[in-house]
Structures are given as structure tokens and as C-alpha cells.
Design an enzyme around this catalytic site. Structure first.
Site, short mmCIF file in Angstrom:
data_model
loop_
_atom_site.label_atom_id
_atom_site.label_comp_id
_atom_site.label_asym_id
_atom_site.label_seq_id
_atom_site.Cartn_x
_atom_site.Cartn_y
_atom_site.Cartn_z
N CYS A 126 16.92 8.82 5.42
CA CYS A 126 17.56 10.08 5.81
C CYS A 126 19.02 10.02 5.41
O CYS A 126 19.62 8.96 5.34
CB CYS A 126 17.40 10.32 7.30
SG CYS A 126 17.19 8.82 8.26
N THR B 274 8.12 8.56 1.13
CA THR B 274 7.72 9.48 0.06
C THR B 274 8.60 9.36 -1.18
O THR B 274 9.77 8.98 -1.10
CB THR B 274 7.80 10.93 0.57
OG1 THR B 274 9.09 11.15 1.14
CG2 THR B 274 6.75 11.19 1.63
C1 LIG Z 1 4.28 15.87 6.70
C2 LIG Z 1 4.90 14.52 6.62
C3 LIG Z 1 5.90 14.16 7.52
C4 LIG Z 1 6.50 12.92 7.46
N1 LIG Z 1 7.47 12.59 8.38
C5 LIG Z 1 8.00 11.34 8.36
C6 LIG Z 1 8.95 10.95 9.35
O1 LIG Z 1 9.28 11.70 10.25
N2 LIG Z 1 9.48 9.70 9.27
C7 LIG Z 1 9.11 8.80 8.29
O2 LIG Z 1 9.61 7.68 8.28
N3 LIG Z 1 8.19 9.15 7.35
C8 LIG Z 1 7.64 10.38 7.37
N4 LIG Z 1 6.71 10.72 6.41
C9 LIG Z 1 6.30 9.73 5.39
C10 LIG Z 1 5.00 9.02 5.78
O3 LIG Z 1 5.15 8.31 6.97
C11 LIG Z 1 4.54 8.08 4.66
O4 LIG Z 1 5.52 7.08 4.46
C12 LIG Z 1 4.32 8.79 3.35
O5 LIG Z 1 3.75 10.06 3.57
C13 LIG Z 1 3.44 8.01 2.37
O6 LIG Z 1 2.17 7.75 2.91
P1 LIG Z 1 0.89 8.71 2.65
O7 LIG Z 1 0.83 8.93 1.17
O8 LIG Z 1 -0.27 7.96 3.17
O9 LIG Z 1 1.15 9.98 3.39
C14 LIG Z 1 6.10 11.98 6.47
C15 LIG Z 1 5.08 12.34 5.58
C16 LIG Z 1 4.48 13.57 5.62
C17 LIG Z 1 3.41 13.92 4.64
#
Ligand SMILES: Cc1cc2nc3c(=O)[nH]c(=O)nc-3n(C[C@H](O)[C@H](O)[C@H](O)COP(=O)(O)O)c2cc1C
Ligand SMILES: Cc1cc2nc3c(=O)[nH]c(=O)nc-3n(C[C@H](O)[C@H](O)[C@H](O)COP(=O)(O)OP(=O)(O)OC[C@H]3O[C@@H](n4cnc5c(N)ncnc54)[C@H](O)[C@@H]3O)c2cc1C
Ligand SMILES: Cc1cc2nc3c(=O)[nH]c(=O)nc-3n(C[C@H](O)[C@H](O)[C@H](O)COP(=O)(O)OP(=O)(O)OC[C@H]3O[C@@H](n4cnc5c(N)ncnc54)[C@H](O)[C@@H]3O)c2cc1C
Ligand SMILES: Cc1cc2nc3c(=O)[nH]c(=O)nc-3n(C[C@H](O)[C@H](O)[C@H](O)COP(=O)(O)O)c2cc1C
Ligand code: FES
Ligand code: FES
Lengths: 304, 258, 304, 258
Positions: free
Chosen positions: A131, A194
Site C-alpha cells: 500500500c 497482485t
Molecule cells: C478482490 C481482492 C481484494 C484483495 N484485497 C487484499 C487486501 O485487502 N490485502 C492484501 O494483502 N491482499 C489483497 N488481495 C490480494 C490477495 O490476497 C492475493 O494476494 C492475490 O489476489 C493473489 O492471489 P489469487 O490469484 O489467488 O487471488 C486482494 C485480492 C483480490 C482479488
């Protein structure tokens, strides 16, 4: 009998390596009427800030090929409401509870950490350094090794609980970041958050995400996550929690072989809320088929 | 109570050029569903990863009835689904319409907004109420709820190819003085139409409930992706989740200028 | 009449913004019996080195969700054979011909550049800085701004032809890299090369790509590419050539709106060799529908 | 000459548990195809982006015949294809078997390796030649080329559930002394089998042509992804592209230890 338990450092033992990824599982209780949330080894909370945040204006999400972009903006109910409203659910929760913390400046992180360190049902922390730091003109904590080190080093003195830092893949060398996490005395590193991503509506010319650039997640990014885990596993001794595009039990095994000790499920919750159940079944059958007694033994065992 | 299940296709038939009716066996969802609620349909192993939300257009014993319009890849794919196939769904989701037992209940549906209105109408009728149904569309190629008894059905098309010539809100305003007070409006349809209904409600001091649409990822409050701009009770700017705080909102809650 | 012509700097005008991405179109002649290769605005060659390279051992490719990983290892026939065998085809080719150059040390780049500068049918160069520098222990030229600057700056004196540098997305700040390209006097920047990616076979434990980590491409990476083009368009004045996951005409418009002056088609050639034809048809119908007279006018016109 | 076209499904029928036969109308490809060549089938809008290569198992006027085995998502998807549907294909691709007009032509096919052997066999027969056909499999659940005249067909299974008990190469070695010299072997099948054939060829000084398989992206020399390790004429290590330099290689060219 297959042993699915795993340890992420000596501080946390999980009944299985499957946790939830922050921001993709609400506060942990939303799905509890739909699936058995006790199936998870642990729950990682939505990123918490000191004060409530309404998050970014819409549109906040868009689909991309085998993935999605989000820009939720760390919308959350803030520390006090979280403690008031969710304590009861979490006190009765089977697995481990890890609180993801996101601040806009160093102090915010430290204040939250100090408060939560005293809460019994909180087993550990995941520090979200992706962040922007408001004090430093919005530079991300997570893109510069020294900058991040300055943020996280003091944390070790604030808690003896499990302390993990979640790294962004949007850097030249993620392994170098992980080395700093280890140097700061943290217990583990989780990756990946992400990727940067954007999409534009070609008829209106408008970005499909309010903040123009958002975070790309989902199956599309799994190869990037695996590459990062492989690199980091070579570079550090602390455990790695793998995240990024996990959809199936096969994917979980792939992360473990690459070097992860545990994993977090994220985007998959949106298109298969039942994934944890299917994954656990696969893990058991895989271990039987491959004659693996303890799943934890395969961490880092890819023939690389 | 939300439920995930492998629903079985009972019927999938074309209604008009672009509109289809899908009947799915899903007993637990059927038992709990209320007018205004929706389900998510999952698509396995797809390049587009999100499930797709569809309003419940009716309940027929153990079955859910949906009415869907082909607008993109997944609705197109749905037209190839055959009786007997299983498809995973989640529901019932979201809140539902608050029903008024006195005065006149006015339903206003446009385009795919027809779906929840049909369910709401059957529900009102089953309670002995006689709702007025305003159905509007661009032209007569759209889908209209033909089953509705004529005396209670008010059809309009922008081009006059069917019913009243003009939009559905103009049509309603023309008729509204004939209706018994208090009037309650329930609506689902294009943003423009719902914004006009909000204004109409303010003008005539009528309670208006609107069913909102947005892109959704999870459909159940996990992702916070389905945010829309709203106002709190004391008029402050707020953000609400359509899948959880909605899809039904009081008209005065919606910030149409967000 | 819709005008699809575009300029990438004053040095190159293309009949339309569609080019081929290096390494995904053979040497340019392979597809000539299947589709009309004259449809492209330009062809970017496979990365050329001074001497022939047999490339990496198999396995070299693997499918990933909406994408693929490759590790071809810059296999190519080398400069002399390229000139001998392909001259005839390229001399008769309609569009522009841009040679992608990849060396293992500075000198190799310069030698190739000097030789090709004299070849009439060569209209310009794309410098691939995503390859490891053998002299410097295998560090990629393309990950450190100063390091890259030292490589590319001398190139400007070696040719007056169109000179473009192709950037890797595996850096913390791609815009900073692009600024260096501009500073070095190059005519344009192209992006993105592949993302790092890896995959592991869970039954054999072996990496699915010989080099363990390879390059991720295809539709999956389009959002990353768009985000990078948006950022770079804000940072530099030289034209941007957009690359990454382009599959349809819609994708091309998205890149142009984001800030690209032209684009390159890559992985799409493998699953839709006819893409260029379908894309050109879409571009014309889009321009008509949106009342756009000259396609080039939409570059960077996203409402950001 | 390679051609891309929208081929029309003429027939798609199940042969055994996992084996299917697909007949596609594709006149230009059918006209040019030679035994050993293959086509690529494209799958629209799929999470898995690569087309899939299939050997041509026969030509029937304007139609191509394929024999495919269900091994993963795309072959599974193909079983749902209906007569009349259009699917994009590219072909004919790769090189082809070099045919010998004198002596004995011996075809050795295992598993899906059967497909190109069937085409080669019809071709040889149309030239008045009488090839011997060795067909091997793990057990009798696999697909065997039933149409082949019995006297020329030599079947083997690892478990003896059909024909000779043992592998196909052992079977061939048992019979080989009965065949008229010079012998030419043409084969397609699992790596192990082809490696054994290479050894057999060395032992008996027989020319062996092998059809190799790898993962392919483009199928036509664009990506250099389908590389395998080979030897040059003077025995140096080389890399060859299966889609372009192959799929047919002389046995001595293949480096099975790569
Ligand atoms: C809708 C959404 C909200 C997310 N909010 C957070 C968050 O608040 N804090 C955080 O550290 N990562 C957040 N992430 C990232 C996820 O925790 C994860 O690291 C990322 O999506 C990759 O994993 P995935 O491909 O399995 O979703 C968010 C991801 C998505 C899709
Ligand atoms: C609560 C709720 C209830 C719904 N009920 C119904 C219903 O009963 N019947 C019905 O036919 N549809 C209904 N919809 C809309 C339906 O979900 C979409 O039409 C569907 O998701 C489109 O999927 P697709 O893959 O076919 O189209 P896509 O390929 O995803 O989209 C095609 C085009 O439509 C646009 N689009 C898609 N979804 C939306 C949306 N929600 N809002 C605005 N634009 C959109 C896209 O931007 C794109 O331009 C409902 C939506 C919500 C949120
Ligand atoms: C030149 C050539 C000709 C072929 N001819 C035929 C034919 O006539 N009939 C037929 O049934 N098949 C043939 N194949 C194999 C066929 O292409 C694969 O079975 C098909 O691509 C599998 O697709 P899928 O999506 O169903 O499986 P996937 O989901 O892609 O794969 C399923 C499993 O099979 C493995 N696999 C897939 N393809 C291969 C391969 N080429 N080599 C080794 N392992 C592989 C994968 O690693 C995976 O474990 C041929 C392949 C080549 C290269
Ligand atoms: C098989 C393959 C080979 C490639 N070879 C090269 C190369 O030789 N030189 C280079 O600069 N880029 C190479 N690339 C990268 C592409 O040119 C392109 O930048 C990348 O694939 C992203 O675009 P895409 O997603 O449209 O494929 C290669 C990509 C692939 C898939
Ligand atoms: S769609 Fe995920 S919170 Fe509403
Ligand atoms: S599959 Fe692309 S070169 Fe052979």
C-alpha cells in the site's frame, strides 16, 4: 493415514496448508453458512487499518483472461469494529487466525500490531506492504528494500506472535525483498500480492477500474507466483507462504514443490467457493498415490 | 440460507430473439428464495472467471425459473445447455423487496429487469394482492411478460411498436392518478429508468424500491467488488455492496451521479 | 475511408499499426503460404545474434491459464545465414522490416547493428535487452537503468535508422527504463517482453521448462502490458509500441488508447494465425462506428 | 501447401472406451495430405490456448479421418462435437514417411500411434504393396485397427489379453526373419517403443522411420517450441523441430537420451 499438518516457523502449526488470502474471503465469516470454513488451516483477514475505510469508488473489479483486476482500496471496517463484531466468530474458530495489516504510515502499522498482540484469538500477522505510504508521497512500502526494512524491523519488538510480510511481485528482485524480511527477524514471507494491471473500455475510453491501474489476480498469474517462490526459496531460510492463482489441488502441490510451506486461496473463492474441500481431497489422494506420508516433506522438493 | 448446489437443467427455451427461459432444479434454493433475490451461475474452466448473477424470475416447486438475455459470452454459452445437464449455482443471494399490503403495488420492469418483477408479481398475487405491471422496452422485439392479465398490464415501447408510445416512466405517470393511495413502486431495469423513477417518487411522495445491477465477482460479500455509491440515512456519501446490502435499495439511497 | 496508417517517430510510417512480435512469427516467411503476410504494417524478426544459436534444450514451452511459458533461448540461424536466406523474401515484402537484435555482450549488439545498417531492406531495429549479459555474470541488460543506458547509448551513433528498445516488465519501474531509452536518443520503446513464469510437473517434480523460469506471454498478461503502457505514456514523449496478449481488434484499440502508437502480435499467432486479418477488419469497423477518420489520432486518448 | 480452413464435422463416433474417430470435411487439406502428416485443431476462446496436433489417419474424398484418444481437456471437449459444426484446422503439416517400393514394409503402431499407420497402410495398399501391420497395446481396451486383413495384422498386448503376449517390438523381432529383405520399418507410438525399434533397426540393419511427438504451440515452425534433441549426419548434437523437420525422423537421428 496422510499427515497434512504443516508448520510455518515454530510458531504456527496448521491442520493443513490451506489458508485464505486477504481480501478474498470477507472477514472470514461470510462463507460460513455456505461451506465448512473450519476446513482451512487458517484464515487471513481482510487488510485492516486503524480507522474504517470506505475504499475506492466504483468500478472496482473487472474480468481479464483467466483473471481479474481489483482496486478495492483496502475498504475495511477498521480495527475497533473488527474486534467488536468478529471476536465471537473467531473465538470459536478451529484454525489459526492471521490478521493482515495495512497502514498508510509506519505508526498506523505499529499501533494496530500493539493492540492485536494482546488479543488471544489472534495467532499471527501478515503485513501488507503493497500500500502506498501517504507520508512519503505515496511510494509503496513494498518496492524498495531499505524502505521496507525500515518499516518492518521495529515490528519484531512489538510482538512475539507469528509475523509474516506479504510481498509484491512488482519489483525487479523479489528475493532481495525476502532477504530483508528475514533480516528483520520476521517468521515468514508470503507472496505474491497482485501484479499491476489495467484495462480500458474501448467505447467510452474510460479505465475499467477507478484507479486506472489495479491489481491482477487469478489463474493467469500462477506462473509468475511459482517463479517468485522458486527464486525466493533459494534465497532465504524462513518459510514461504505461496499465493497467486491457486485453483486446484494440483496447483497447491506445485507451490509446495516450488518451495512454499503453506498457501493462500484468493480469487478462486469467487468462482469456486468450495475449492478448499476439493483441494483437501486431492491432497490426500495425491499423497496416497505418490506414497507421501507427511505432506510437509515435499516443500522445495522440485527437481530444480 | 445460501446454498451451493449442482442444479439440474429442467428446461431451456428461447422466448424471443435474445431472451431465454431457464428452469433449474435446486430444491433448497427454491424453498428459501424471495422476490428480488438472485443466484450466481458458475462456469467451469472458463477464460472469463466470474460467475454470472441472475434474478430469480419464479419458483415452480423444486425449480427456479430464470429469464436471461444474450448479451455476451456466458449468456451465449447458456443457450447451448441441455435438459439434464448439471450446472453449479449459489443462492438465494442478496436482500429482497419489502412488500406493502395496502394501497397499490406498482411493478415497473424494463428489459431483463422483467425477471424479478415476474417473481414479485406471482408472490403478490399469491397473497391476494393485485399489482399493476408496467413493462417497457425499446421496441416489440424485447421480452414482455405475456402471462400477466391484460387489465393489470401496461406495456410501452419507445418506438410505439407495442402499447403506449414512450418510456415506461412516462406511461406510469400518465396512469398514476388513477391508482389507490398509498402507492408502492418496485422496479428493476436500466439505470436511466430507475433514476426517472426516483424522481417520480420524490415528486409524488411515493416509496420506490429499486433493484440495482453491477459487475459482480463473488456475489456474496467476499470481494467488495460490487460497490455502488449511495447515501446514508442522513444523506452522507456512502458505498454499498449490491450483492449484500442490495440488490434492492430504497430509491433515496441511490447516488445516480456517482 | 478510414486511415489506418501510423507513424512510429518520423522515421517509420506503417500502412497499419499491426506488426509481428519477435520470436512468434518465425523469420517472417513461414506463414506466407498460409495467410497474406503483406497485411501487417511491419514484421519484427526473431531475435538475431551474430553466430547461430541452437537455443535451449527441450522442453521449451508449456501452456498456462490463458497463456504460455517459453524458454526458446534465442535460438536463431545467426546473422550471415539470415541475410543469405531471407534477403530475397524481405526484398519483396510490402511492409516495414525491423530486426530484433539480442547479444550476449555490448560488442555483439554493435557489430550486428553496423552490418545491418547498410542493408537496404532493413528499416529499423528493436533491441532486446531481456537477455543475460555473459560478461557481467548473466545480469539482464534490461533490469538496471544505468546498465541498460550504457548498452544502448552508443547505438545511436551507429545507425540513423529507426531504433527501438524492447523493455522487460520484470522491473520495479518500467517508466524509468523508458526514460533512459529516450535519453539515449532512441526513436521508440516497445513493451512488454515476457513476464517471469514457471511451472512444475507435480508427478515428476521436474520444471516444465528446461531453464526452470521462462517467459510468460499470451492473453493472461494483457492487463500487465496495458498498465505498463499507461505508465510509460505519461513518462516519455517517444512513441510506444505495445505488446502483450493481443488477440483481437478490441485489444489493439485498448493498447492505442492506453498510449501505444503501434502494436505487435505475439502468442496469438499460435492459436489464431489469421488474427491480423480479423483485427484489421475490426479496426476499420470500429473507426467507422466511432467516427474516427485517422486511427492514429486515438493514441493515448483514454480518459485517464 | 498448408491451409487454414473452417472444417465441417461429418462424423464423430466412439470406437472404444477412450478412442474416437472424427471425420472432417477439409477439401484442400485432404487433397494435399501425405501419410505421416498432421493437422492442428484450434479451440476458440479456451483457457488452454494451444491448438492440438492430430495425425491424419485417412483421407476419404474431401474428408480427413482422425483417430483420437481422450487424454485431457481438449480431447474430452472434442467428444461433444456434433455433425455439422465448424472447427478451424490447419494442415497438412510436417513431413511424411518415405516409402519403399521393394522388399517388406512393416508398420508398427502403438496406442494413438495407430492413426498415421492406418493412413500409411491404405496408401501402401493403393500402390499395390502389402504392408505387415504390428499393433501393440497395454491391453485389449486400447484401439486396434480392426479393418486390417488378418493375415497381415500382428496384434500384441502386454498382458496377453489379445494376440501375442508381450510388447510389439518383441513380437516384431519374433517374426522378422520371415519377412522379405530389404525391410523398412515405419512407426508411431510411445517413446519406449520407438527407442526399442531404433535398437532393432541397428541390430538388423533395417531402415526405421519414426513419427515423434512433443508439445506444440504453433505446429508450423513459428515458435521453435517443439524442439527435440537429435543428431546431425555426422553424429553431432542437434536440435530439431518436430512440427517442421518432423514429425518423421530417421531412427538414427533421434537422441533418446536428451
Ligand atoms: C478482490 C481482492 C481484494 C484483495 N484485497 C487484499 C487486501 O485487502 N490485502 C492484501 O494483502 N491482499 C489483497 N488481495 C490480494 C490477495 O490476497 C492475493 O494476494 C492475490 O489476489 C493473489 O492471489 P489469487 O490469484 O489467488 O487471488 C486482494 C485480492 C483480490 C482479488
Ligand atoms: C443482481 C443481478 C441480477 C441480474 N439478473 C438478470 C436476469 O434475471 N436476467 C438477465 O438476463 N441478466 C441479469 N443480470 C445481468 C447478467 O448478470 C449479465 O447480463 C451477465 O452477467 C452477462 O454475462 P455475459 O458473459 O453474457 O456478458 P459479458 O460478456 O460479461 O458482457 C457483455 C456486455 O454486457 C455488459 N454487462 C455485463 N454485465 C453487466 C451488468 N451487470 N451491468 C452492466 N453491464 C453489464 C458488459 O460490460 C459487456 O459490455 C443481472 C445482474 C445482476 C447484478
Ligand atoms: C504430431 C502429433 C500427432 C499426434 N497425433 C495424434 C493422433 O492421431 N491421435 C491422438 O489421439 N493424439 C495425437 N497426438 C497427441 C495429441 O496431440 C494429444 O493427445 C493432445 O494434444 C492432448 O490434448 P488434451 O487437451 O486432451 O490433453 P492435455 O490436457 O493437454 O494433456 C493431458 C496429459 O497428456 C499429456 N500430453 C499431452 N500431449 C502430449 C504429447 N504430445 N506428448 C506427451 N504427453 C502429452 C500432458 O502432459 C498431460 O499430462 C499427436 C501429437 C503430435 C505431436
Ligand atoms: C515462443 C516465443 C518466443 C519469443 N522469442 C522472442 C525473441 O526471440 N526476442 C524477443 O525480443 N522476444 C521474444 N518473445 C517475446 C514476444 O516477442 C512478446 O514480447 C511476448 O510474447 C509478449 O507478447 P504476446 O503476449 O502477444 O506473445 C517470444 C515470445 C514467445 C511466446
Ligand atoms: S460481488 Fe463480491 S462483494 Fe459483492
Ligand atoms: S510447434 Fe511451433 S515451431 Fe514447432
Amino acid at each position: 493415514m496422510v499427515d497434512l499438518t504443516i508448520k510455518i516457523s515454530d510458531k504456527i502449526e496448521l491442520q493443513n496448508p490451506i489458508m485464505t488470502a486477504s481480501g478474498t474471503f470477507g472477514y472470514g465469516d461470510e462463507l460460513s453458512t455456505v461451506i465448512n470454513t473450519n476446513l482451512y488451516g487458517g484464515i487471513v483477514s481482510k487488510s485492516l487499518s486503524l480507522e474504517p475505510r470506505i475504499g475506492n469508488p466504483p468500478p472496482r473489479i473487472v474480468e481479464t483472461p483467466s483473471g481479474m483486476i481489483n482496486s478495492i482500496g483496502l475498504a475495511n471496517i477498521g480495527l475497533s469494529r473488527f474486534l467488536d463484531e468478529k471476536a465471537k466468530y473467531f473465538q470459536n474458530y478451529n484454525g489459526k487466525i492471521i490478521i493482515n495489516i495495512a497502514g498508510k504510515q509506519d505508526d498506523e502499522f505499529y499501533t494496530i500490531l500493539k493492540k492485536l498482540d494482546k488479543i488471544e484469538w489472534v495467532h499471527g500477522f501478515e503485513i501488507n506492504v503493497s500500500c502506498p505510504n501517504v507520508k512519503e508521497g505515496g511510494i509503496q512500502f513494498g518496492t524498495d528494500p531499505e524502505f521496507m526494512f525500515k518499516l518492518i524491523q521495529p515490528m519484531r519488538d512489538l510482538t512475539d506472535k507469528f509475523l509474516m510480510v506479504k510481498l509484491s511481485p512488482n519489483v525487479t528482485d523479489i528475493a532481495q525483498m525476502a532477504e530483508k524480511v528475514q533480516l528483520a527477524g520476521c517468521d515468514a514471507v508470503s507472496m505474491i500480492n497482485t501484479l499491476y494491471g489495467a484495462a480500458i473500455d474501448i467505447y467510452s475510453g474510460k479505465p475499467k477500474i477507478n484507479t486506472v491501474v489495479g491489481g491482477l489476480s487469478g489463474p493467469a498469474i500462477k506462473p509468475v507466483a511459482i517463479a517468485n517462490v522458486i527464486k525466493t526459496y533459494k534465497a532465504v531460510d524462513i518459510p514461504i507462504v505461496g499465493i497467486g492463482g491457486i485453483t486446484t489441488g494440483e496447483d497447491v502441490i506445485e507451490f509446495l514443490l516450488a518451495g512454499a510451506s503453506a498457501v493462500e486461496l484468493g480469487t478462486v473463492h469467487f468462482f469456486n467457493p468450495n475449492a478448499v474441500d476439493e483441494i483437501l481431497q486431492f491432497l490426500v489422494s495425491y499423497c496416497k498415490k505418490m506414497n507421501i506420508k507427511r505432506l510437509r516433506d515435499i516443500t522445495g522438493k522440485a527437481k530444480i | 440460507m445460501k446454498n451451493i448446489c449442482e442444479s439440474i437443467i429442467i428446461e431451456n427455451t428461447q422466448l424471443t430473439k435474445d431472451y431465454w427461459k431457464l428452469k433449474l432444479e435446486a430444491p433448497t434454493i427454491a424453498k428459501n428464495a424471495k422476490p428480488g433475490q438472485f443466484i450466481e451461475i458458475y462456469f467451469n474452466n472458463s477464460v472469463k472467471i466470474f460467475p454470472r448473477p441472475f434474478s430469480i424470475a419464479g419458483i415452480d416447486e423444486n425449480n427456479l425459473v430464470l429469464i436471461y438475455k444474450i448479451v455476451g459470452s456466458q449468456t451465449k454459452k447458456m443457450t447451448s445447455w441441455k435438459t439434464g445437464e448439471q450446472h453449479r449455482i449459489l443462492g438465494p443471494l442478496g436482500n429482497f423487496f419489502q412488500i406493502n399490503n395496502i394501497g397499490t403495488n406498482v411493478l415497473v420492469g424494463g428489459g431483463v429487469g422483467t425477471a424479478p418483477m415476474i417473481f414479485l408479481r406471482s408472490h403478490l398475487i399469491s397473497k391476494g394482492l393485485e399489482p399493476k405491471y408496467f413493462s417497457g422496452a425499446r421496441n416489440d422485439l424485447e421480452y414482455f411478460p405475456e402471462e400477466v392479465k391484460n387489465s393489470q398490464l401496461f406495456i410501452s415501447t419507445d418506438d410505439g411498436s407495442k402499447g403506449f408510445k414512450g418510456n415506461v416512466v412516462q406511461h406510469l405517470e400518465k396512469e398514476i392518478q388513477n391508482f389507490k393511495q398509498p402507492i408502492n413502486i418496485y422496479s428493476c431495469g436500466p439505470k436511466k429508468m430507475m433514476e426517472a423513477l426516483k424522481k417520480l417518487g420524490q415528486k409524488y411522495k411515493i416509496k420506490v424500491q429499486l433493484s440495482m445491477e453491477t459487475l459482480m465477482a463473488c456475489g456474496m460479500g467476499l470481494c467488495q467488488g460490487c460497490a455502488i455509491k449511495t447515501y446514508s440515512k442522513n444523506g452522507e456519501d456512502k458505498i454499498s455492496l449490491v450483492c449484500k446490502d442490495g440488490p434492492i435499495f430504497k430509491a433515496e439511497e441511490i447516488n445516480f451521479h456517482g
